[in-house]
Design an enzyme around this catalytic site. Structure first.
Site, PDB file in Angstrom:
ATOM      1  N   ASP A  98       0.759  -1.300   0.144  1.00  0.00           N
ATOM      2  CA  ASP A  98       0.050  -0.014  -0.114  1.00  0.00           C
ATOM      3  C   ASP A  98       0.614   1.311  -0.033  1.00  0.00           C
ATOM      4  O   ASP A  98       0.255   2.332   0.407  1.00  0.00           O
ATOM      5  CB  ASP A  98      -0.931   0.085   1.297  1.00  0.00           C
ATOM      6  CG  ASP A  98      -0.220  -0.313   2.593  1.00  0.00           C
ATOM      7  OD1 ASP A  98       0.937  -0.122   2.519  1.00  0.00           O
ATOM      8  OD2 ASP A  98      -0.703  -0.817   3.397  1.00  0.00           O
ATOM      9  N   GLU A 120      -0.611  -9.047  -1.208  1.00  0.00           N
ATOM     10  CA  GLU A 120      -1.060  -8.572   0.151  1.00  0.00           C
ATOM     11  C   GLU A 120      -2.130  -7.652  -0.428  1.00  0.00           C
ATOM     12  O   GLU A 120      -2.351  -6.473   0.228  1.00  0.00           O
ATOM     13  CB  GLU A 120       0.072  -7.635   0.737  1.00  0.00           C
ATOM     14  CG  GLU A 120      -0.264  -7.725   2.423  1.00  0.00           C
ATOM     15  CD  GLU A 120       0.587  -6.676   3.084  1.00  0.00           C
ATOM     16  OE1 GLU A 120       1.634  -7.572   3.645  1.00  0.00           O
ATOM     17  OE2 GLU A 120       0.698  -5.651   3.415  1.00  0.00           O
ATOM     18  N   GLU A 134      -2.004   5.140   3.132  1.00  0.00           N
ATOM     19  CA  GLU A 134      -1.913   3.849   2.591  1.00  0.00           C
ATOM     20  C   GLU A 134      -3.360   3.122   2.478  1.00  0.00           C
ATOM     21  O   GLU A 134      -3.425   2.334   1.309  1.00  0.00           O
ATOM     22  CB  GLU A 134      -1.332   2.900   3.680  1.00  0.00           C
ATOM     23  CG  GLU A 134       0.347   3.255   3.824  1.00  0.00           C
ATOM     24  CD  GLU A 134       0.704   4.477   4.557  1.00  0.00           C
ATOM     25  OE1 GLU A 134      -0.301   4.970   5.109  1.00  0.00           O
ATOM     26  OE2 GLU A 134       1.730   4.822   4.751  1.00  0.00           O
ATOM     27  N   HIS A 208       7.041   5.187  12.851  1.00  0.00           N
ATOM     28  CA  HIS A 208       7.272   6.171  11.549  1.00  0.00           C
ATOM     29  C   HIS A 208       6.214   6.893  10.738  1.00  0.00           C
ATOM     30  O   HIS A 208       6.465   7.622  10.014  1.00  0.00           O
ATOM     31  CB  HIS A 208       8.147   5.363  10.463  1.00  0.00           C
ATOM     32  CG  HIS A 208       7.362   4.222   9.826  1.00  0.00           C
ATOM     33  ND1 HIS A 208       6.441   4.588   8.672  1.00  0.00           N
ATOM     34  CD2 HIS A 208       7.146   2.891  10.088  1.00  0.00           C
ATOM     35  CE1 HIS A 208       5.850   3.354   8.117  1.00  0.00           C
ATOM     36  NE2 HIS A 208       6.317   2.478   8.995  1.00  0.00           N
ATOM     37  N   ARG A 210       3.049   8.609   8.653  1.00  0.00           N
ATOM     38  CA  ARG A 210       2.991  10.008   8.539  1.00  0.00           C
ATOM     39  C   ARG A 210       1.845  10.593   9.613  1.00  0.00           C
ATOM     40  O   ARG A 210       1.976  11.624   9.889  1.00  0.00           O
ATOM     41  CB  ARG A 210       2.411  10.377   7.246  1.00  0.00           C
ATOM     42  CG  ARG A 210       3.546  10.241   5.947  1.00  0.00           C
ATOM     43  CD  ARG A 210       3.230  10.549   4.607  1.00  0.00           C
ATOM     44  NE  ARG A 210       4.343  10.120   3.853  1.00  0.00           N
ATOM     45  CZ  ARG A 210       4.804  11.113   3.072  1.00  0.00           C
ATOM     46  NH1 ARG A 210       4.453  12.335   3.137  1.00  0.00           N
ATOM     47  NH2 ARG A 210       5.932  10.780   2.468  1.00  0.00           N
ATOM     48  N   HIS A 241      13.634   5.439  12.125  1.00  0.00           N
ATOM     49  CA  HIS A 241      13.395   5.719  10.517  1.00  0.00           C
ATOM     50  C   HIS A 241      14.131   6.862  10.075  1.00  0.00           C
ATOM     51  O   HIS A 241      14.101   7.694  10.912  1.00  0.00           O
ATOM     52  CB  HIS A 241      11.873   5.681  10.464  1.00  0.00           C
ATOM     53  CG  HIS A 241      11.424   5.294   9.362  1.00  0.00           C
ATOM     54  ND1 HIS A 241      11.675   6.844   7.983  1.00  0.00           N
ATOM     55  CD2 HIS A 241      10.778   4.327   8.450  1.00  0.00           C
ATOM     56  CE1 HIS A 241      11.001   6.169   6.852  1.00  0.00           C
ATOM     57  NE2 HIS A 241      10.574   4.973   7.308  1.00  0.00           N
TER      58      HIS A 241
END
Ligand code: UD1
Ligand code: UDP
Length: 374
Positions: A98, A120, A134, A208, A210, A241
């Site tokens: 994604d 997936e 995502e 990590h 957003r 990250h």
């Protein structure tokens, strides 16, 4: 028989980890040809995975910029793939998951009328902004997909709810379990463990996303800081990250905290083995939620939603969110309630038997044998 040319397109660390076993399976099959295209949405973090799995991409779009915008990633991927798809004319492209690379690569393939296999497929929260971007990336990808590789029955049902063609949906398991076979070793050692006394409990942390950047991340880190300050026998290992927005907050909040070990992103072998040696894991990562049940590690999920309810049902995952008080309570409960810990740590892996990649390649071959008499 004509060779089936399969082009795998990916760009970030998690896609690489979960596509690596698929690429190995394509290479091992005498009737399929592998072409690997990386977009370079990630640079160092992608390179680490390619090295471990010894994958040499045929093409690298090298698009990464510091603090890149979604619009830039999308447009650079679509433009970059245009000439490659025209030149290579693959029979099928495979994308994973994604990310924005996934969504943009699918659109490119659609523009070139190349069939698309989505590894997936079917994960959903049904919340447009969680995770962001995502959820929308995977919905757009599934709208143009031809072959859906759903990891579980639940993800298959999500696709059916959206009226995708049942005959194109295959429940395959998740390739992340295949990847674990390459990486976890009994005789593993890492330097960071030398700094931690044997009788300390190690918590592995990653964060990590957003939608968590800024205040939610600060709130979680505050909870962790309080717990480790009040409990001297707890150590947190945090491979941070490389996103500047994550680095800034992590290094600021944990600057003076001795038992929080901030380290560089780990190579996947290191990460899996450290996970296997941790007491529990705290994360907002998708992939880590899938790996933990196989490693018998409880996970506190630092998000308000998950597209992996299988792990919650199995008992491994607890959705904790990002509020300081809730995160702290959840940590203390796992640390102090040994009965609960044992129950959670012994739950069952819902993501398959580690043979997902071979299954996917076989399905691709059958699809083409039927449709195109290759
Ligand atoms: C991306 C994916 C996310 C996935 C995550 C896995 C999108 C929009 N997001 O998020 O779904 O969960 O990867 O890690 O597709 N950077 C480096 N070196 C690297 C990687 C990143 O310096 O090797 C820095 C760059 O400044 C870059 C920033 O991190 O601009 C953010 O990278 P980006 O791919 O946009 O977002 P992620 O948070 O990594
Ligand atoms: N991982 C890694 N090194 C690290 C942290 C994570 O190799 O320092 C691996 C982890 O095992 C999992 C994947 O990266 O397979 C998850 O990637 P990430 O959390 O970046 O993305 P997401 O899964 O959330 O999309």
């Amino acid at each position: 028989m004509k060779m089936l040319k399969i082009m795998s397109i990916f760009g970030t660390r998690p896609e690489a980890i979960k596509m690596a076993p698929v690429i190995k399976a394509i290479e091992a099959n005498a009737d399929t040809q592998s072409v690997v295209v990386v977009t370079g949405q990630h640079r160092e973090m992608l390179q680490q995975v390619l090295q471990i799995f010894e994958i040499e991409p045929n093409y690298d779009l090298d698009i990464m910029e510091k603090n890149q915008s979604l619009a830039k990633i999308t447009s650079k991927v679509i433009l970059g793939l245009d000439t490659i798809l025209e030149k290579e004319e693959p029979n099928l492209i495979l994308v994973h998951g994604d990310t924005t690379t996934t969504m943009a690569a699918s659109l490119s393939a659609f523009y070139h009328q190349v069939p698309i296999g989505h590894v997936e497929a079917g994960l959903r929260t049904w919340d447009k902004y969680s995770p962001y971007p995502e959820e929308m990336n995977r919905m757009i990808t599934d709208d143009v997909t031809d072959l859906y590789f759903a990891p579980t029955e639940l993800s298959k049902n999500n696709l059916l709810k959206e009226n995708h063609d049942a005959s194109k949906i295959f429940v395959t398991g998740n390739t992340v379990i295949d990847a674990l076979k390459y990486t976890v070793h009994d005789d593993y050692h890492h330097g960071v463990l030398d700094e931690i006394p044997d009788d300390h409990k190690v918590i592995l942390l990653t964060m990590h996303r957003r939608e968590n950047q800024g205040q939610p991340m600060r709130d979680v880190f505050s909870a962790i800081k309080e717990v480790v300050t009040e409990n001297a026998n707890i150590d947190v290992v945090y491979p941070v990250h490389l996103s500047p927005k994550v680095q800034q907050v992590a290094y600021e909040v944990f600057a003076d905290v001795d038992n929080v070990h901030l380290i560089e992103p780990l190579e996947v072998t290191d990460f899996h083995n450290l996970a296997a040696r941790s007491y529990f894991i705290m994360t907002d990562s998708g992939g880590v939620q899938e790996e933990a049940p196989s490693l018998n590690k409880p996970v506190l999920v630092l998000r308000d939603t998950t597209e992996r309810p299988e792990g919650v049902e199995a008992g491994t995952l607890e959705i904790v969110g990002t509020e300081t008080i809730k995160v702290k309570q959840a940590m203390l409960s796992l640390l102090n309630d040994s009965e609960k810990y044992r129950r959670v740590a012994n739950s069952k892996n819902p993501y398959g038997d580690g043979h997902t990649s071979e299954r996917i390649v076989k399905i691709c071959q059958q699809y083409f044998a039927q449709k195109h008499s290759l």
